[in-house]
Write an enzyme that holds these catalytic residues in place. Sequence first.
Site, PDB file in Angstrom:
ATOM      1  N   CYS A 194       0.853  -1.204   0.000  1.00 48.03           N
ATOM      2  CA  CYS A 194       0.000   0.000   0.000  1.00 48.03           C
ATOM      3  C   CYS A 194       0.882   1.245   0.000  1.00 48.03           C
ATOM      4  CB  CYS A 194      -0.903  -0.027   1.232  1.00 48.03           C
ATOM      5  SG  CYS A 194      -1.697   1.550   1.574  1.00 48.03           S
ATOM      6  N   CYS A 240       0.812   3.167   3.267  1.00 50.85           N
ATOM      7  CA  CYS A 240       1.572   2.480   4.327  1.00 50.85           C
ATOM      8  C   CYS A 240       3.068   2.697   4.111  1.00 50.85           C
ATOM      9  CB  CYS A 240       1.242   0.993   4.351  1.00 50.85           C
ATOM     10  SG  CYS A 240      -0.396   0.622   5.029  1.00 50.85           S
ATOM     11  N   HIS A 282      -4.107   0.522   8.764  1.00 46.19           N
ATOM     12  CA  HIS A 282      -4.548   0.290   7.378  1.00 46.19           C
ATOM     13  C   HIS A 282      -5.955  -0.280   7.331  1.00 46.19           C
ATOM     14  CE1 HIS A 282      -4.179  -0.689   3.065  1.00 46.19           C
ATOM     15  NE2 HIS A 282      -4.994  -1.677   3.396  1.00 46.19           N
ATOM     16  N   ASN A 299     -13.421   9.529  -0.697  1.00 51.10           N
ATOM     17  CA  ASN A 299     -13.901   8.718  -1.816  1.00 51.10           C
ATOM     18  C   ASN A 299     -13.956   7.267  -1.371  1.00 51.10           C
ATOM     19  OD1 ASN A 299     -14.063  10.866  -3.689  1.00 51.10           O
ATOM     20  ND2 ASN A 299     -11.866  10.761  -4.052  1.00 51.10           N
ATOM     21  N   HIS A 318      -6.436   2.823   0.915  1.00 50.99           N
ATOM     22  CA  HIS A 318      -6.097   3.039   2.335  1.00 50.99           C
ATOM     23  C   HIS A 318      -6.879   4.300   2.697  1.00 50.99           C
ATOM     24  CE1 HIS A 318      -2.836   3.217   5.684  1.00 50.99           C
ATOM     25  NE2 HIS A 318      -3.765   4.118   5.985  1.00 50.99           N
ATOM     26  N   HIS A 328      -8.477   7.646   3.458  1.00 57.16           N
ATOM     27  CA  HIS A 328      -7.868   8.967   3.612  1.00 57.16           C
ATOM     28  C   HIS A 328      -8.934  10.030   3.430  1.00 57.16           C
ATOM     29  CE1 HIS A 328      -7.564   7.548  -0.547  1.00 57.16           C
ATOM     30  NE2 HIS A 328      -7.741   8.818  -0.915  1.00 57.16           N
ATOM     31  N   HIS A 339      -9.447  13.812   2.109  1.00 52.56           N
ATOM     32  CA  HIS A 339      -8.890  14.944   1.367  1.00 52.56           C
ATOM     33  C   HIS A 339      -9.284  16.239   2.080  1.00 52.56           C
ATOM     34  CE1 HIS A 339      -8.046  12.710  -2.485  1.00 52.56           C
ATOM     35  NE2 HIS A 339      -8.991  11.912  -2.005  1.00 52.56           N
TER      36      HIS A 339
END
Length: 112
Positions: free
Chosen positions: A6, A9, A48, A88, A99, A101, A103
């Site tokens: 990833c 990661c 993760h 998303n 992974h 996240h 924005h």
Amino acid sequence: MLSDDCVFCKIIRGEIPSSKVYEDGDMLFFRDIEPKAKVHLLAVPKRHFALLSEADGEGMRILSRMLAVIPEAAEKNGCKDGFRLVVNQGEAAGQTVRHLHVHILGGEPLGW
Ligand code: AMP
């Protein structure tokens, strides 16, 4: 609990460079490599998990803390007049990194 293949990661492990703006034991914030706004940060839990829908109790605890940390980190990094958060989930939404996240977009007036 990191994943070998990833990209986020790898950033968390320091194997890929990133432009870090905030870090603590649970999360890392860094600048998006292809910014979609004048300021474009990514807030990434160190744990993760690919999708919001996969967050377990610990994942939700981290996400809750992340939401508490984001306003100050955003303001310190150029989003004084406000910011937009985007998550998303899945290909149809345009998720490219599996992974989770958040924005953080700002630094200029944002259209919808
Ligand atoms: P998403 O499309 O929601 O999965 O968002 C993934 C984001 O990660 C995109 O905006 C990419 O530009 C960004 N990204 C991918 N690789 C890197 C990297 N090595 N450093 C910083 N941002 C990255």
